[in-house]
Design a protein around this motif. Structure first.
Motif: not given
Length: 174
Positions: A152-172
């Motif tokens: 569970s921890i490894a999954h969260n660690q892996g998806e966090t920067p990819l979620f951030a990049a997705s939110i950034e794309r949506a924001a911009l």
């Protein structure tokens, strides 16, 4: 419920967009399946609907630690910079089906210079269904928790920067 907590995992990543352009609920409840899948190789499907009480709901399907999970996230708090979702999630294991409770919390805070710090926090808790499921198999809860945490921890660690990049794309807007 904290005595039956399985995981409390939190990771951060930088979003290169000003906080006033971020809207986490809009991102979450408008996330296409393809975009959701791009945020982790474990992500299978995503969609959104409304719960019977009219609250917004995000449906996510993913595989963590070899078990498929169908999450029925209901919005319990939402502002542009902070979203809390709760789900009694179906878990499909090699030995049968059970449920867990998941609280997913996403937030951003201004980091200055047109950037934000994104936090992705996931907490999971045993339901009575899970405790009974484990007991029928003779699996102590503490052993289950110890075995479940790394995946569970490894999954969260892996998806966090990819979620951030997705939110950034949506924001911009791209």
């Amino acid at each position: 419920m904290t005595e039956h907590q399985i995981v409390d995992s939190s990771f951060t990543a930088i979003i290169n967009a000003p906080i006033e352009k971020i809207d986490i609920p809009e991102w979450c409840f408008g996330l296409s399946e393809q975009e959701y899948q791009s945020c982790s190789p474990a992500h299978i499907a995503a969609g959104f609907t409304t719960a019977p009480d009219g609250k917004r709901m995000s449906i996510n399907v993913e595989v963590i630690g070899g078990s498929m999970i169908v999450e029925h996230y209901i919005e319990t708090f939402g502002s542009k910079s902070h979203l809390i979702l709760d789900s009694t999630s179906d878990v499909f294991t090699p030995t049968g089906r059970t449920t867990i409770h998941v609280t997913w919390e996403l937030s951003v805070k201004d980091a200055g210079g047109g950037k934000c710090e994104f936090t992705n926090r996931v907490r999971t808790f045993a339901t009575e269904d899970l405790l009974n499921f484990l007991a029928r198999q003779g699996i102590p809860f503490d052993l289950f928790r110890a075995q479940r945490q790394p995946a569970s921890i490894a999954h969260n660690q892996g998806e966090t920067p990819l979620f951030a990049a997705s939110i950034e794309r949506a924001a911009l807007g791209n």
